[in-house]
Design an enzyme around this catalytic site. Structure first.
Site, PDB file in Angstrom:
ATOM      1  N   ASN A  31      -0.700   3.973   1.163  1.00 54.90           N
ATOM      2  CA  ASN A  31      -1.479   4.770   2.117  1.00 54.90           C
ATOM      3  C   ASN A  31      -0.811   4.718   3.505  1.00 54.90           C
ATOM      4  O   ASN A  31      -0.753   3.659   4.138  1.00 54.90           O
ATOM      5  CB  ASN A  31      -2.904   4.207   2.163  1.00 54.90           C
ATOM      6  CG  ASN A  31      -3.813   5.009   3.061  1.00 54.90           C
ATOM      7  OD1 ASN A  31      -3.446   5.374   4.156  1.00 54.90           O
ATOM      8  ND2 ASN A  31      -5.012   5.281   2.569  1.00 54.90           N
ATOM      9  N   LYS A  45      -9.464   2.178  17.868  1.00 60.07           N
ATOM     10  CA  LYS A  45      -9.894   1.879  16.494  1.00 60.07           C
ATOM     11  C   LYS A  45      -9.527   0.439  16.133  1.00 60.07           C
ATOM     12  O   LYS A  45     -10.303  -0.281  15.510  1.00 60.07           O
ATOM     13  CB  LYS A  45      -9.256   2.879  15.508  1.00 60.07           C
ATOM     14  CG  LYS A  45      -9.716   2.656  14.067  1.00 60.07           C
ATOM     15  CD  LYS A  45      -9.137   3.633  13.063  1.00 60.07           C
ATOM     16  CE  LYS A  45      -9.514   3.216  11.646  1.00 60.07           C
ATOM     17  NZ  LYS A  45      -8.840   3.980  10.591  1.00 60.07           N
ATOM     18  N   THR A 104       0.841  -1.199   0.000  1.00 60.17           N
ATOM     19  CA  THR A 104       0.000   0.000   0.000  1.00 60.17           C
ATOM     20  C   THR A 104       0.871   1.242   0.000  1.00 60.17           C
ATOM     21  O   THR A 104       1.989   1.214   0.501  1.00 60.17           O
ATOM     22  CB  THR A 104      -0.928   0.030   1.241  1.00 60.17           C
ATOM     23  OG1 THR A 104      -1.744   1.206   1.175  1.00 60.17           O
ATOM     24  CG2 THR A 104      -0.164   0.049   2.546  1.00 60.17           C
ATOM     25  N   TYR A 153     -11.619   8.904   5.797  1.00 63.45           N
ATOM     26  CA  TYR A 153     -12.962   9.310   6.226  1.00 63.45           C
ATOM     27  C   TYR A 153     -13.162   9.208   7.739  1.00 63.45           C
ATOM     28  O   TYR A 153     -14.291   9.352   8.220  1.00 63.45           O
ATOM     29  CB  TYR A 153     -14.014   8.453   5.502  1.00 63.45           C
ATOM     30  CG  TYR A 153     -14.003   8.612   3.995  1.00 63.45           C
ATOM     31  CD1 TYR A 153     -14.659   9.675   3.376  1.00 63.45           C
ATOM     32  CD2 TYR A 153     -13.332   7.704   3.173  1.00 63.45           C
ATOM     33  CE1 TYR A 153     -14.656   9.827   2.002  1.00 63.45           C
ATOM     34  CE2 TYR A 153     -13.309   7.846   1.787  1.00 63.45           C
ATOM     35  CZ  TYR A 153     -13.975   8.908   1.212  1.00 63.45           C
ATOM     36  OH  TYR A 153     -13.959   9.050  -0.158  1.00 63.45           O
ATOM     37  N   ASP A 154     -12.094   8.963   8.484  1.00 63.57           N
ATOM     38  CA  ASP A 154     -12.226   8.796   9.942  1.00 63.57           C
ATOM     39  C   ASP A 154     -12.954   9.957  10.637  1.00 63.57           C
ATOM     40  O   ASP A 154     -13.749   9.714  11.551  1.00 63.57           O
ATOM     41  CB  ASP A 154     -10.841   8.599  10.587  1.00 63.57           C
ATOM     42  CG  ASP A 154     -10.317   7.179  10.417  1.00 63.57           C
ATOM     43  OD1 ASP A 154     -11.108   6.297  10.041  1.00 63.57           O
ATOM     44  OD2 ASP A 154      -9.111   6.963  10.655  1.00 63.57           O
ATOM     45  N   ASP A 203      -7.819  -3.536   0.120  1.00 60.44           N
ATOM     46  CA  ASP A 203      -8.670  -2.601  -0.610  1.00 60.44           C
ATOM     47  C   ASP A 203      -9.858  -2.308   0.293  1.00 60.44           C
ATOM     48  O   ASP A 203     -10.514  -3.226   0.783  1.00 60.44           O
ATOM     49  CB  ASP A 203      -9.137  -3.155  -1.956  1.00 60.44           C
ATOM     50  CG  ASP A 203      -9.676  -2.020  -2.825  1.00 60.44           C
ATOM     51  OD1 ASP A 203      -8.884  -1.130  -3.189  1.00 60.44           O
ATOM     52  OD2 ASP A 203     -10.884  -1.994  -3.100  1.00 60.44           O
ATOM     53  N   SER A 204     -10.096  -1.037   0.526  1.00 62.05           N
ATOM     54  CA  SER A 204     -11.095  -0.683   1.518  1.00 62.05           C
ATOM     55  C   SER A 204     -11.860   0.552   1.093  1.00 62.05           C
ATOM     56  O   SER A 204     -11.516   1.205   0.110  1.00 62.05           O
ATOM     57  CB  SER A 204     -10.409  -0.463   2.869  1.00 62.05           C
ATOM     58  OG  SER A 204      -9.229   0.291   2.723  1.00 62.05           O
ATOM     59  N   HIS A 246     -12.934  -2.239  10.628  1.00 65.56           N
ATOM     60  CA  HIS A 246     -13.070  -3.150   9.495  1.00 65.56           C
ATOM     61  C   HIS A 246     -11.742  -3.855   9.199  1.00 65.56           C
ATOM     62  O   HIS A 246     -11.690  -5.058   9.011  1.00 65.56           O
ATOM     63  CB  HIS A 246     -13.546  -2.357   8.279  1.00 65.56           C
ATOM     64  CG  HIS A 246     -12.771  -1.089   8.025  1.00 65.56           C
ATOM     65  ND1 HIS A 246     -12.542  -0.150   9.010  1.00 65.56           N
ATOM     66  CD2 HIS A 246     -12.130  -0.616   6.928  1.00 65.56           C
ATOM     67  CE1 HIS A 246     -11.825   0.854   8.526  1.00 65.56           C
ATOM     68  NE2 HIS A 246     -11.556   0.586   7.248  1.00 65.56           N
ATOM     69  N   ARG A 247     -10.655  -3.092   9.222  1.00 65.23           N
ATOM     70  CA  ARG A 247      -9.323  -3.646   8.906  1.00 65.23           C
ATOM     71  C   ARG A 247      -8.898  -4.658   9.974  1.00 65.23           C
ATOM     72  O   ARG A 247      -8.386  -5.728   9.669  1.00 65.23           O
ATOM     73  CB  ARG A 247      -8.319  -2.489   8.813  1.00 65.23           C
ATOM     74  CG  ARG A 247      -6.922  -2.874   8.387  1.00 65.23           C
ATOM     75  CD  ARG A 247      -6.134  -1.670   7.904  1.00 65.23           C
ATOM     76  NE  ARG A 247      -6.731  -1.079   6.705  1.00 65.23           N
ATOM     77  CZ  ARG A 247      -7.456   0.050   6.712  1.00 65.23           C
ATOM     78  NH1 ARG A 247      -7.606   0.763   7.808  1.00 65.23           N
ATOM     79  NH2 ARG A 247      -8.001   0.480   5.592  1.00 65.23           N
TER      80      ARG A 247
HETATM   81  P1  ITT Z   1      -3.518   1.699  -1.649  1.00 60.85           P
HETATM   82  O1  ITT Z   1      -4.404   1.328  -2.821  1.00 60.85           O
HETATM   83  O2  ITT Z   1      -2.117   2.033  -2.036  1.00 60.85           O
HETATM   84  O3  ITT Z   1      -3.597   0.698  -0.520  1.00 60.85           O
HETATM   85  P2  ITT Z   1      -5.504   3.774  -1.226  1.00 60.85           P
HETATM   86  O4  ITT Z   1      -5.630   4.858  -0.210  1.00 60.85           O
HETATM   87  O5  ITT Z   1      -5.683   4.166  -2.672  1.00 60.85           O
HETATM   88  O6  ITT Z   1      -4.077   3.085  -1.010  1.00 60.85           O
HETATM   89  P3  ITT Z   1      -7.872   2.151  -1.438  1.00 60.85           P
HETATM   90  O7  ITT Z   1      -7.848   2.102  -2.916  1.00 60.85           O
HETATM   91  O8  ITT Z   1      -8.184   0.874  -0.693  1.00 60.85           O
HETATM   92  O9  ITT Z   1      -6.468   2.619  -0.833  1.00 60.85           O
HETATM   93  O10 ITT Z   1      -8.867   3.292  -0.984  1.00 60.85           O
HETATM   94  C1  ITT Z   1      -9.349   3.330   0.313  1.00 60.85           C
HETATM   95  C2  ITT Z   1     -10.122   4.618   0.536  1.00 60.85           C
HETATM   96  O11 ITT Z   1     -10.947   4.483   1.678  1.00 60.85           O
HETATM   97  C3  ITT Z   1      -9.187   5.785   0.823  1.00 60.85           C
HETATM   98  O12 ITT Z   1      -9.801   6.996   0.419  1.00 60.85           O
HETATM   99  C4  ITT Z   1      -9.058   5.733   2.340  1.00 60.85           C
HETATM  100  O13 ITT Z   1      -8.760   6.985   2.882  1.00 60.85           O
HETATM  101  C5  ITT Z   1     -10.444   5.236   2.754  1.00 60.85           C
HETATM  102  N1  ITT Z   1     -10.305   4.368   3.927  1.00 60.85           N
HETATM  103  C6  ITT Z   1      -9.984   3.055   3.957  1.00 60.85           C
HETATM  104  N2  ITT Z   1      -9.845   2.610   5.222  1.00 60.85           N
HETATM  105  C7  ITT Z   1     -10.086   3.676   6.005  1.00 60.85           C
HETATM  106  C8  ITT Z   1     -10.064   3.883   7.393  1.00 60.85           C
HETATM  107  O14 ITT Z   1      -9.720   2.922   8.236  1.00 60.85           O
HETATM  108  N3  ITT Z   1     -10.343   5.106   7.842  1.00 60.85           N
HETATM  109  C9  ITT Z   1     -10.661   6.108   7.008  1.00 60.85           C
HETATM  110  N4  ITT Z   1     -10.677   6.020   5.684  1.00 60.85           N
HETATM  111  C10 ITT Z   1     -10.393   4.808   5.179  1.00 60.85           C
END
Ligand code: ITT
Length: 197
Positions: free
Chosen positions: A10, A174, A8, A153-154, A68-69, A179-180
Site C-alpha cells: 500500500n 495526520k 506492505t 478511507y481518508d 494491518d489496518s 491510528h498508525r
Molecule cells: P498491505 O496488506 O499490503 O499492507 P492493504 O491496503 O491491503 O495493504 P490492509 O489489508 O491493512 O492493507 O487494508 C487496510 C484497508 O484500510 C485499506 O483499504 C486501506 O485503504 C484502509 N486504511 C488503512 N489505514 C488507512 C488510513 O490511514 N487512511 C485511510 N484508509 C486506511
C-alpha cells in the site's frame, strides 16, 4: 546501518512509514518485486499483521514491520473492519470504496456516524523476536468525500478536534493523531524499553 523492511504494497502506508521513520538510523526498504503476500486469514487486525510480518521475515531473513489496518464503523456493526481492503469488491478504487461505504450509511443520522481507524503493527526479527502494538483514532463518517490528500478511507473520515477529514489534513497533521502514528509511538516506546519477546 540497520535494515528494516516495511511489508506492505500500500503506497499510502509506505509514505506514512517513510515519513515517520525518517531520521532514525535505519535503512527503510520495501518488499522485493518477486514477493508474494500471504492471504490474510486471521480473525483480527493483530493476527493479520503477524501473518504479514512473519511471512516476509521467512522470505527475506531481515527485520520486518507489517501493518494491518482498517475502518470500524459503529452503524455498520463494525464493518468493514478487517475486511476494509476488500469492502465493495477486490478490484475497486479507493474512491469507489468510499462511495460504497457512504451509500451504506445513507439515512444514518449525524449522532450515529461514529467510526474508528485501527492499525495493528507487528515488528518481527529473523530470530523470532516480536513486538506488536495497536493504535486507534476515533472520528465520524462524513456524508460526502472531502479533501484530496491521503489514501483509502481518508476522504470520508472526519476528525472532530481538527474539524477536517484525514484527506483535508497535511501529512504531519495526520501523523500527529492517526491510528498508525499511535501504534508506532507505542512500538518505539517498547523498543526503547527493550521489550521484544
Ligand atoms: P498491505 O496488506 O499490503 O499492507 P492493504 O491496503 O491491503 O495493504 P490492509 O489489508 O491493512 O492493507 O487494508 C487496510 C484497508 O484500510 C485499506 O483499504 C486501506 O485503504 C484502509 N486504511 C488503512 N489505514 C488507512 C488510513 O490511514 N487512511 C485511510 N484508509 C486506511
Amino acid at each position: 546501518m540497520k535494515r528494516l523492511v516495511i511489508a506492505t504494497s500500500n503506497v499510502g502506508k509506505i509514505q506514512e512509514f517513510s515519513e515517520a521513520l525518517d531520521g532514525f538510523a535505519m535503512s527503510i526498504e520495501s518488499l522485493p518485486a518477486d514477493y508474494r503476500a500471504p492471504e490474510e486469514t486471521g480473525s483480527s487486525f493483530l493476527e493479520n499483521a503477524l501473518i504479514k510480518a512473519m511471512t516476509a521475515v521467512k522470505f527475506l531473513s531481515l527485520p520486518v514491520l507489517a501493518d494491518d489496518s482498517g475502518l470500524v464503523v459503529d452503524a455498520l456493526g463494525g464493518a468493514p473492519g478487517i475486511y476494509s481492503a476488500r469492502f465493495g469488491g477486490a478490484a475497486v478504487s479507493d474512491r469507489d470504496r468510499c462511495a460504497f461505504l457512504l451509500e451504506r450509511m445513507q439515512g444514518v443520522p449525524p449522532y450515529e456516524r461514529r467510526a474508528r481507524f485501527v492499525a495493528a503493527l507487528a515488528l518481527v526479527w529473523p530470530d523470532g523476536q516480536k513486538l506488536t502494538a495497536i493504535g486507534t483514532c476515533t472520528g465520524e463518517i462524513t456524508t460526502s468525500m472531502q479533501g484530496e490528500r491521503g489514501f483509502g478511507y481518508d476522504p470520508i473520515f472526519y476528525y472532530t478536534p481538527l474539524r477536517k477529514t484525514f484527506s483535508q489534513m497535511t501529512m504531519s497533521e495526520k501523523a500527529a493523531v492517526s491510528h498508525r502514528a499511535n501504534a508506532l509511538k507505542q512500538l518505539q516506546e517498547r523498543l526503547r524499553k527493550g521489550n521484544a519477546q
